[in-house]
Scaffold this active site. Structure first.
Site, PDB file in Angstrom:
ATOM      1  N   THR A 117      13.070 165.103  64.966  1.00 19.39           N
ATOM      2  CA  THR A 117      12.205 166.182  65.467  1.00 19.39           C
ATOM      3  C   THR A 117      12.130 166.149  66.991  1.00 19.39           C
ATOM      4  OG1 THR A 117      10.928 166.055  63.444  1.00 19.39           O
ATOM      5  CG2 THR A 117       9.879 167.168  65.292  1.00 19.39           C
TER       6      THR A 117
ATOM      7  N   ASP B  95       8.832 154.789  59.695  1.00 16.59           N
ATOM      8  CA  ASP B  95       9.855 153.832  60.143  1.00 16.59           C
ATOM      9  C   ASP B  95       9.521 153.167  61.480  1.00 16.59           C
ATOM     10  OD1 ASP B  95      11.266 154.584  57.927  1.00 16.59           O
ATOM     11  OD2 ASP B  95      12.672 155.871  58.985  1.00 16.59           O
TER      12      ASP B  95
ATOM     13  N   GLY C  63      12.261 160.789  65.045  1.00 22.16           N
ATOM     14  CA  GLY C  63      13.351 160.849  66.020  1.00 22.16           C
ATOM     15  C   GLY C  63      14.101 162.174  65.988  1.00 22.16           C
TER      16      GLY C  63
ATOM     17  N   ARG D 215      11.701 134.661  38.354  1.00 20.81           N
ATOM     18  CA  ARG D 215      12.763 135.587  38.742  1.00 20.81           C
ATOM     19  C   ARG D 215      12.827 135.778  40.251  1.00 20.81           C
ATOM     20  NH1 ARG D 215      11.093 140.243  34.465  1.00 20.81           N
ATOM     21  NH2 ARG D 215      12.609 139.734  32.847  1.00 20.81           N
TER      22      ARG D 215
ATOM     23  N   THR E 207       6.277 158.651  62.045  1.00 20.86           N
ATOM     24  CA  THR E 207       7.251 158.246  61.024  1.00 20.86           C
ATOM     25  C   THR E 207       6.823 156.890  60.501  1.00 20.86           C
ATOM     26  OG1 THR E 207       9.456 157.340  60.624  1.00 20.86           O
ATOM     27  CG2 THR E 207       8.823 157.495  62.895  1.00 20.86           C
TER      28      THR E 207
ATOM     29  N   GLY F  30      10.621 163.890  57.524  1.00 22.18           N
ATOM     30  CA  GLY F  30       9.956 163.298  56.359  1.00 22.18           C
ATOM     31  C   GLY F  30       8.457 163.241  56.586  1.00 22.18           C
TER      32      GLY F  30
ATOM     33  N   GLN G   1       5.870 154.954  49.390  1.00 23.67           N
ATOM     34  CA  GLN G   1       5.400 154.412  50.680  1.00 23.67           C
ATOM     35  C   GLN G   1       4.896 155.485  51.638  1.00 23.67           C
ATOM     36  OE1 GLN G   1       8.558 151.076  51.814  1.00 23.67           O
ATOM     37  NE2 GLN G   1       9.413 152.693  50.579  1.00 23.67           N
TER      38      GLN G   1
HETATM   39  O1  F6P Z   1      10.774 159.254  57.166  1.00 25.14           O
HETATM   40  C1  F6P Z   1      11.803 158.340  57.351  1.00 25.14           C
HETATM   41  C2  F6P Z   1      12.313 157.921  56.031  1.00 25.14           C
HETATM   42  O2  F6P Z   1      11.192 157.513  55.360  1.00 25.14           O
HETATM   43  C3  F6P Z   1      13.388 156.847  55.977  1.00 25.14           C
HETATM   44  O3  F6P Z   1      12.969 155.526  55.988  1.00 25.14           O
HETATM   45  C4  F6P Z   1      14.127 157.192  54.709  1.00 25.14           C
HETATM   46  O4  F6P Z   1      15.438 156.750  54.775  1.00 25.14           O
HETATM   47  C5  F6P Z   1      14.059 158.665  54.697  1.00 25.14           C
HETATM   48  O5  F6P Z   1      12.887 159.022  55.366  1.00 25.14           O
HETATM   49  C6  F6P Z   1      14.064 159.308  53.325  1.00 25.14           C
HETATM   50  O6  F6P Z   1      14.014 160.675  53.525  1.00 25.14           O
HETATM   51  P1  F6P Z   1      13.919 161.810  52.421  1.00 25.14           P
HETATM   52  O7  F6P Z   1      12.477 162.073  52.190  1.00 25.14           O
HETATM   53  O8  F6P Z   1      14.587 162.974  53.031  1.00 25.14           O
HETATM   54  O9  F6P Z   1      14.563 161.284  51.183  1.00 25.14           O
END
Ligand code: F6P
Length: 375
Positions: A112, A134, A110, A169, A132, A12, A301
């Site tokens: 990669t 994450d 991870g 809400r 990443t 990603g 994000q």
């Molecule tokens: O890059 C990691 C991540 O952002 C994860 O948090 C998420 O689940 C995933 O990629 C989403 O990936 P994709 O872009 O393949 O939908």
């Protein structure tokens, strides 16, 4: 003899990738090396789709989101080719040699790191950089992309506050992170979420409801629930972990039929994680009597210009990577180590994940300020 190095970005995308490409490229060129980019991750290396990285190509990309090289989640040993999935490792090794590469730098998370390690085991000289949003790569202080994504998610929570407040809400905001809750935790804390749910701490719906009801009793008729996409309620978490354990056992026994069956059952947890978030919102609405809405931040994000911290980190790791190549160090991930870097053998990186420890100082601080962590 000047060295030839290759670069690819895989997995990603993540803010800071271009900053890393620039740092690697400019440092390498200054050291008299030749730099070749491969497009779309391991697929471009397999298909021999390249981009020569010269000073002009590397100029003005520091602040750009995404990756000028493109990326993909394709794995060398399991690559879709036509209607088949094939092991293309040999083709990749041949292309590496065809370009007379002295080193290949794989920038990724991870997955990669694992794929890169496999190539290293096949005799290629590989170095990796950890990226990443994450922040779940092991053996590095932090990954680039994480800081920017935390800023974006925090800003979103800030904005959701005023609308949640006006309408009395609950707003359940889903934040990326399927294994690790760093992003939901960091953004949730910085944005002052009332409830933060992360994969590492299975949640009890009663506890979440009680926290929201308590706020209501105090006269605060709105709540922000920051939930990581991989967070699960206690019962679901138990089922998920026992399925994962059963899969490992079936794999060890080489029982491919059982592995396939378990993988099918696991799909419920992986195909559409947002279903959990939607269900959580509906349940909270029912149990608290407050209206609830869901916001899924998703790929928003990962987009856009990297933060100053991520530009710095990517530049530090990228330029250090060239120093290591000059010292003939390979088979390593260039990790962030306080203000410096360290070269960690890939064998020590793969198969591990940087998850949020339940007693991590961030978790303790969140609890201290009264944030419900779902348990
Ligand atoms: O890059 C990691 C991540 O952002 C994860 O948090 C998420 O689940 C995933 O990629 C989403 O990936 P994709 O872009 O393949 O939908």
């Amino acid at each position: 003899m000047s060295k030839h190095i290759g670069i690819l970005t895989a997995g990603g995308d993540s803010p800071g990738l271009n900053a890393a490409i620039r740092a690697i490229g400019k440092s390498a060129l200054s050291s008299g090396m030749h730099v070749l980019g491969f497009r779309d991750g391991f697929r471009g290396l397999m298909e021999n789709r390249t981009m020569r990285l010269e000073r002009e190509t590397l100029s003005s990309i520091l602040t750009r989101g995404g990756t000028i090289l493109g990326t993909s989640r394709d794995k060398p040993h399991k690559m879709p080719v036509g209607s088949e999935v094939m092991d293309m490792t040999q083709v990749i090794c041949d292309n590496y040699r065809h370009h007379n590469l002295d080193a290949l730098i794989c920038i990724g998370g991870g997955g990669t790191q694992k794929n890169a390690y496999r190539l290293a085991q096949n005799g290629l000289n590989i170095l990796t950089l950890p990226k990443t949003i994450d922040n779940d790569v092991a053996m590095t202080d932090v990954t680039f992309g994480f800081h920017t994504a935390m800023e974006i998610a925090t800003e979103a929570i800030d904005r959701l506050h005023s609308t949640a407040h006006s309408h009395h809400r609950i707003i359940v905001v889903e934040i990326m992170g399927h294994n690790a809750g760093w992003l939901a935790l960091g953004a949730g804390m910085a944005g002052g979420a009332d409830v933060i749910l992360i994969p590492e701490i299975p949640y009890d719906l009663e506890a979440v409801t009680a926290a929201i009801r308590k706020r209501k009793q105090r006269g605060t008729n709105f709540s922000i629930v920051a939930v990581a996409e991989g967070a699960l309620a206690v019962a679901d978490h138990q089922r998920y972990t026992s399925l994962k354990a059963a899969k490992t056992e079936a794999k060890e026994k080489a029982d491919s039929k059982a592995v396939k069956k378990i993988e099918e059952a696991l799909l419920e947890f992986t195909t559409n994680r947002s279903n959990n978030t939607l269900r959580l919102s509906q349940e909270l609405e029912k149990m608290t009597g407050l209206e609830s809405r869901v916001t899924i931040l998703g790929h928003y994000q990962r987009g856009g210009t990297p933060s100053a911290a991520d530009r710095m980190l990517a530049t530090r790791l990228g330029s250090a990577c060239i120093d290591y190549i000059e010292q003939d160090i390979g088979g390593v991930m260039i990790a962030a180590d306080r203000d410096g870097t360290k070269a960690v053998p890939l064998a020590e990186v793969v198969g591990k994940k940087n998850l949020v420890p339940k007693d991590h100082p961030w978790v303790l601080a969140a609890r201290k300020v009264g944030t419900c962590m779902g348990d």
